[in-house]
Design a protein around this motif. Sequence first.
Motif, PDB file in Angstrom:
ATOM      1  N   ALA A  53      45.682 -32.765  27.396  1.00  0.00           N
ATOM      2  CA  ALA A  53      44.441 -32.969  26.642  1.00  0.00           C
ATOM      3  C   ALA A  53      43.720 -31.638  26.443  1.00  0.00           C
ATOM      4  O   ALA A  53      43.131 -31.378  25.392  1.00  0.00           O
ATOM      5  CB  ALA A  53      43.544 -33.969  27.366  1.00  0.00           C
TER       6      ALA A  53
ATOM      7  N   GLY B  73      34.177 -41.002  29.715  1.00  0.00           N
ATOM      8  CA  GLY B  73      35.457 -40.646  29.104  1.00  0.00           C
ATOM      9  C   GLY B  73      36.634 -41.336  29.759  1.00  0.00           C
ATOM     10  O   GLY B  73      36.484 -42.020  30.767  1.00  0.00           O
ATOM     11  N   PRO B  74      37.818 -41.137  29.179  1.00  0.00           N
ATOM     12  CA  PRO B  74      39.021 -41.775  29.712  1.00  0.00           C
ATOM     13  C   PRO B  74      39.501 -41.065  30.973  1.00  0.00           C
ATOM     14  O   PRO B  74      39.108 -39.938  31.245  1.00  0.00           O
ATOM     15  CB  PRO B  74      40.038 -41.589  28.581  1.00  0.00           C
ATOM     16  CG  PRO B  74      39.611 -40.343  27.896  1.00  0.00           C
ATOM     17  CD  PRO B  74      38.112 -40.282  28.020  1.00  0.00           C
TER      18      PRO B  74
ATOM     19  N   GLU C 101      45.770 -34.582  22.792  1.00  0.00           N
ATOM     20  CA  GLU C 101      45.599 -35.984  23.166  1.00  0.00           C
ATOM     21  C   GLU C 101      44.795 -36.676  22.084  1.00  0.00           C
ATOM     22  O   GLU C 101      43.768 -36.174  21.642  1.00  0.00           O
ATOM     23  CB  GLU C 101      44.860 -36.038  24.506  1.00  0.00           C
ATOM     24  CG  GLU C 101      45.137 -37.243  25.361  1.00  0.00           C
ATOM     25  CD  GLU C 101      46.615 -37.541  25.540  1.00  0.00           C
ATOM     26  OE1 GLU C 101      47.024 -38.609  25.059  1.00  0.00           O
ATOM     27  OE2 GLU C 101      47.353 -36.715  26.126  1.00  0.00           O
ATOM     28  N   GLU C 102      45.294 -37.844  21.640  1.00  0.00           N
ATOM     29  CA  GLU C 102      44.527 -38.642  20.675  1.00  0.00           C
ATOM     30  C   GLU C 102      43.219 -39.076  21.324  1.00  0.00           C
ATOM     31  O   GLU C 102      43.192 -39.485  22.485  1.00  0.00           O
ATOM     32  CB  GLU C 102      45.318 -39.894  20.287  1.00  0.00           C
ATOM     33  CG  GLU C 102      46.214 -39.699  19.072  1.00  0.00           C
ATOM     34  CD  GLU C 102      45.443 -39.326  17.814  1.00  0.00           C
ATOM     35  OE1 GLU C 102      44.448 -40.015  17.492  1.00  0.00           O
ATOM     36  OE2 GLU C 102      45.832 -38.347  17.147  1.00  0.00           O
ATOM     37  N   VAL C 103      42.136 -39.017  20.584  1.00  0.00           N
ATOM     38  CA  VAL C 103      40.851 -39.433  21.123  1.00  0.00           C
ATOM     39  C   VAL C 103      40.581 -40.866  20.694  1.00  0.00           C
ATOM     40  O   VAL C 103      40.639 -41.162  19.499  1.00  0.00           O
ATOM     41  CB  VAL C 103      39.727 -38.520  20.600  1.00  0.00           C
ATOM     42  CG1 VAL C 103      38.449 -38.778  21.361  1.00  0.00           C
ATOM     43  CG2 VAL C 103      40.150 -37.080  20.715  1.00  0.00           C
ATOM     44  N   PRO C 104      40.313 -41.774  21.631  1.00  0.00           N
ATOM     45  CA  PRO C 104      40.021 -43.149  21.225  1.00  0.00           C
ATOM     46  C   PRO C 104      38.843 -43.192  20.253  1.00  0.00           C
ATOM     47  O   PRO C 104      37.905 -42.414  20.389  1.00  0.00           O
ATOM     48  CB  PRO C 104      39.681 -43.861  22.544  1.00  0.00           C
ATOM     49  CG  PRO C 104      39.598 -42.811  23.598  1.00  0.00           C
ATOM     50  CD  PRO C 104      40.199 -41.564  23.066  1.00  0.00           C
TER      51      PRO C 104
ATOM     52  N   ALA D 283      35.448 -44.096  18.195  1.00  0.00           N
ATOM     53  CA  ALA D 283      34.105 -44.428  18.703  1.00  0.00           C
ATOM     54  C   ALA D 283      33.681 -45.801  18.202  1.00  0.00           C
ATOM     55  O   ALA D 283      33.962 -46.153  17.082  1.00  0.00           O
ATOM     56  CB  ALA D 283      33.096 -43.391  18.253  1.00  0.00           C
TER      57      ALA D 283
END
Lengths: 190, 432
Positions: A180, A168-169, A185-188, A190
């Motif tokens: 988050a 994860g980030p 939080e925006e999720v990158p 996939a």
Amino acid sequence: MVFEGPLRADADSILARYPEDHRRSAVMPLLYLAQSVEGSVTREALREIGALLQITTAEVEAVASFYTMYRLRPTGTHVISVCTNLACKLRGAEAVFEAAHEATGVAHGAELSDDGLFTVHEEECLGVCDFAPAVQINFCSHDTVSPERMRELVAGLRAGEVPSPARGPAFDSFKAASRALAGLEEVPSA
Amino acid sequence: MSLWFEPRLTRDWDDPSMIGLDGYVAKGGYEALSKALAMTDADIVDVVKSSGLRGRGGAGFPAGMKWGFVPRDTGKPTYVVANFDESEPGTCNNRELVERDPHRLLEGMAIAALAIGCETAYLYVRGEYLWQSMVLERAIAQAYAAGHLGPDVQGSGKRVDVVLHRGAGAYICGEETALLNSLEGFRGQPRLRPPFPAVEGLFASPTVINNVETLMNVPDILVRGAEWFRELGTEKSPGTKMVTVSGKVERPGNFEVPLGTSFRIVLEELAGGVLGGRALKAWTPGGSSTPMLTAEHLDVGLDYESLAEAGSMLGTAAIMVMDDTDCVVDCATRMVRFYAHESCGKCTPCREGSWWATRVLERLEDGQGQAPDLPIMRDLGTNLMFRAFCALADGTASVINSSLQHFPDEYEAHVRLGGCPLKVEHLEEVPA
Ligand SMILES: Cc1cc2nc3c(=O)[nH]c(=O)nc-3n(C[C@H](O)[C@H](O)[C@H](O)COP(=O)(O)O)c2cc1C
Ligand code: SF4
Ligand code: FES
């Protein structure tokens, strides 16, 4: 005021996740939201959350004090959580926990380091027993951490580096992780 | 090693594209949901019933039967809640299942929702699983965009929403009624049962609560059928189970095995044996809450019945391995300290008993123990077991009782030697 301007909009988006007649369910994400602004949950935040949910400050505090991930006292920029439960203990977690105290300068039983950078927290099982000893920094996982690795991680944080987690980030502070945790939080992709 | 059976939950674990919708759909993902949409809800419940799928969260309650308990004529909404609180020490299989295959959980939840006529399903994730919860948020967004979730699931006109809710660090919130309180915005303390959640659960409405692994078994059962599901496992414990092996082993990790597989195979073949070739001393079969076993129990099958016969439980199938250099009193102390920390404080036996037990164990390990401490421990174990408000205290009692049962000499040695017999400085004090 904690929840004003864009934060009030964030709070509203959290409230909207739950049925209109069960808004109280929003208390947990709202506590995370407050923590993301202030670095811990303050009295003022408890009062404001109570007002938003139409419950008493005491009721909000009862919830906040029940859970270990809400910090009701001054907290470091970075929170280092070291699991010492059995699977990690068997793999040397106690020495990692010691190293975390030494490297950060947080005394045993103290809330944070004198420079305000670190809080060290002894954790129960973090659910990463397959990579023991398990550590989280700002709720990002670091696997099979040795005492030496712990000292490196702390030195890196002092130098302003954000260590890459095992998965994860990375969140560069306890505040950022709390945002988050509020689900904002925006999720990158996939 | 190559497996002796066809893996199910882990069959696509080496395919990283499974984390996204496209990868999942390419492997047949969301076809089970289409199938469920074409069935009556009673038929969905029936196929899960005939599969014999039992809850993987610890208690092993038959999933189909639980779904069948939900009354449909109350005029209230019904709810599905997925329990991803996974906090039992030693347990991390739900984490890896979600990291590698998040859509399977959403599909299982959606099917459970159809089976009980639920329009809003909640997904309770422990706070520390921050990354995993974000993986799920992304999967939820993808499933909505593709129409597998939302107001019109796959064009059926049926609504299934999934709402993710994060915990904040409290083991007790894995207990289903404490979870419901937490989800409703209260302290996470257990509720009196009955009424059971199936009748009066979330927001006082009928609610099905299932573990992540339980729900992730459901899509295959719909597509391949109950008979197929029963091809692996035992008569009373059908299917496979994820086991987590940790502690003193060469290769810690999560492994899928047919229920009934012996601990020996898991330890020696999958986990690579005891670390450094040392001797096995003790192991927990299902997390720290399940009574520990010893090297005598290597050939016990990992299933509900065999472990009960051996005096323990399958629990979460979280195997923590201790070797001959590990002190059982020291390990028990750490485990009991966990229960003292996590006691929600609602009832006296647990709140006070786990605190006292920790004090006594700590002084034994520190060499301050006295002969009467052993009967005190026995007494505490007896008075905690089945006498508290919820099963958390049974976990405390299990650590105490099983360690005393299997290692009485080690406890006595702590008193006799005034310290831990495994620590060298004390060994020197042993009279010749
Ligand atoms: C103290 C305690 C903690 C629990 N923690 C969990 C947990 O983290 N995850 C889980 O699925 N079940 C947990 N359970 C079991 C739940 O109460 C419940 O039985 C389970 O979620 C039902 O799902 P299943 O039938 O699919 O297993 C716990 C029970 C107790 C007493
Ligand atoms: S047994 Fe422990 S955790 Fe369960 S209700 Fe009582 S005090 Fe709370
Ligand atoms: S015991 Fe440390 S992560 Fe599980």
